[in-house]
Design an enzyme around this catalytic site. Structure first.
Site, PDB file in Angstrom:
ATOM      1  N   ASP A   7     -20.573  24.776   2.386  1.00  0.00           N
ATOM      2  CA  ASP A   7     -19.479  24.278   3.219  1.00  0.00           C
ATOM      3  C   ASP A   7     -20.025  23.180   4.144  1.00  0.00           C
ATOM      4  O   ASP A   7     -21.194  23.212   4.524  1.00  0.00           O
ATOM      5  CB  ASP A   7     -18.926  25.441   4.053  1.00  0.00           C
ATOM      6  CG  ASP A   7     -17.653  25.100   4.808  1.00  0.00           C
ATOM      7  OD1 ASP A   7     -16.563  25.455   4.334  1.00  0.00           O
ATOM      8  OD2 ASP A   7     -17.753  24.477   5.892  1.00  0.00           O
ATOM      9  N   HIS A  20     -17.846  31.424   9.818  1.00  0.00           N
ATOM     10  CA  HIS A  20     -18.050  31.198  11.264  1.00  0.00           C
ATOM     11  C   HIS A  20     -17.945  32.484  12.086  1.00  0.00           C
ATOM     12  O   HIS A  20     -18.289  32.484  13.274  1.00  0.00           O
ATOM     13  CB  HIS A  20     -17.027  30.200  11.822  1.00  0.00           C
ATOM     14  CG  HIS A  20     -17.190  28.811  11.292  1.00  0.00           C
ATOM     15  ND1 HIS A  20     -18.396  28.140  11.320  1.00  0.00           N
ATOM     16  CD2 HIS A  20     -16.305  27.963  10.698  1.00  0.00           C
ATOM     17  CE1 HIS A  20     -18.232  26.935  10.764  1.00  0.00           C
ATOM     18  NE2 HIS A  20     -16.984  26.809  10.374  1.00  0.00           N
ATOM     19  N   HIS A  30     -19.503  22.710   7.148  1.00  0.00           N
ATOM     20  CA  HIS A  30     -19.815  23.246   8.478  1.00  0.00           C
ATOM     21  C   HIS A  30     -20.927  24.290   8.365  1.00  0.00           C
ATOM     22  O   HIS A  30     -21.010  25.001   7.360  1.00  0.00           O
ATOM     23  CB  HIS A  30     -18.572  23.900   9.093  1.00  0.00           C
ATOM     24  CG  HIS A  30     -17.404  22.967   9.227  1.00  0.00           C
ATOM     25  ND1 HIS A  30     -16.403  22.889   8.280  1.00  0.00           N
ATOM     26  CD2 HIS A  30     -17.091  22.063  10.190  1.00  0.00           C
ATOM     27  CE1 HIS A  30     -15.518  21.973   8.661  1.00  0.00           C
ATOM     28  NE2 HIS A  30     -15.911  21.453   9.813  1.00  0.00           N
TER      29      HIS A  30
END
Ligand SMILES: [Zn+2]
Length: 306
Positions: A159, A122, A161
């Site tokens: 993942d 992220h 996300h």
């Protein structure tokens, strides 16, 4: 397969109750233990290596923000915390992937697994977020391109996300292919199918909450793996987050341990046909400790059997 990790990564300590906790790393190492992998200490990344992804001003700001020994926690946002152990952990997490690239390039082993925290996918070039400080996998990928002269590398991110930070790096660098399967809608809200990047080197396969093996394997088979073959990378990186598991508390996908073994089989087969089997995997999310142990073992075990 070589294993890169370091006990200093246990000392990155978000507040009690935070899902991205030190016990996650212990759970991953428990899963890998039966594989008997040779363990290497993850070194600190250098500033020059991290600054291939993150602007100097951001690195300066982080060096200011990391709490000194004995200082309390600092918060970058509602999810992302810095303890006095975070600085060393963050530099070693990025350094692990760099060292893995060096070892794989040198022919010590075709495969490496980086058991690291904080995670990285992220972290945007100028904005750490979502439990992530430096974008470990992006630092490794740019190291392969810049220090070893590779022409093309790929990051596959399973993942749950979306890896917005890695995508932001790929957006600016057509030598880097980025493909992600993830739940949508979900944090961070990016990764829609129409996000392809100006050079077309980005592939997003968003899946709805509740999606399980069949939907996810179909997205990998029909979208991610064919695009990976078309791109023809010289090294494959995997952002290995295990939070699409049905037991994970942070999302609603329904993958099982067997799906992670399948991912290991399919990705190692792709790597063998594309780039002499070279795969560098790095830990991202995964927040149910039992599922994390079993999924890591299933994934890495399948890779090593290839
Ligand atoms: Zn995640």
């Amino acid at each position: 397969m070589l294993l890169f990790t370091h006990p200093a990564m246990l000392a990155h300590a978000p507040p009690p109750g935070h899902p991205e906790r030190p016990a996650r790393l212990e759970a991953v190492l428990r899963g890998l233990e039966p594989l008997g992998l040779p363990v290497r200490d993850a070194p600190l990344a250098t500033r020059a290596q991290v600054e291939r992804v993150h602007p100097r001003g951001l690195v300066d700001a982080m060096e200011e923000a990391f709490p000194k020994p004995g200082e309390g926690l600092a918060a970058l946002d509602a999810d992302t915390f810095l303890s006095d152990g975070t600085r060393e952990a963050a530099w070693r997490a990025a350094g692990a992937v760099v060292a893995a690239v060096d070892a794989v390039t040198a022919g010590e082993d075709a495969q490496a697994f980086c058991a690291v925290r904080p995670p990285g996918h992220h972290a945007e070039p100028a904005q750490p977020m979502g439990f992530c400080i430096f974008n470990n996998v992006a630092v490794g990928a740019l190291h392969a391109l810049e220090a070893h002269g590779l022409a093309r590398v790929a990051v596959i991110d399973f993942d749950v996300h979306h890896g917005n930070g890695t995508q932001a790096t790929a957006q600016k660098d057509p030598r880097l292919f980025f493909a992600s399967t993830h739940q949508s809608p979900l944090y961070p809200g990016t990764g829609l199918a129409h996000e392809r990047g100006p050079a077309g080197n980005i592939l997003n396969a968003p899946l709805p909450p509740g999606a399980g093996s069949a939907e996810w394997r179909a997205a990998m088979e029909r979208e991610v793996l064919p695009a990976l073959h078309d791109f023809a990378p010289e090294m494959i990186f995997v952002s290995a987050g295990f939070d699409a598991h049905e037991a994970d508390p942070l999302a609603q996908m329904r993958l099982t341990d067997a799906d992670y073994a399948w991912a290991g089989e399919r990705l190692s087969a792709a790597a063998l046909s594309l780039c002499a089997g070279k795969i560098v995997s790095t830990l991202e999310g995964g927040y149910d400790l039992g599922a994390l142990t079993r999924s890591t073992q299933a994934y890495a075990g399948a890779l090593t059997r290839a």
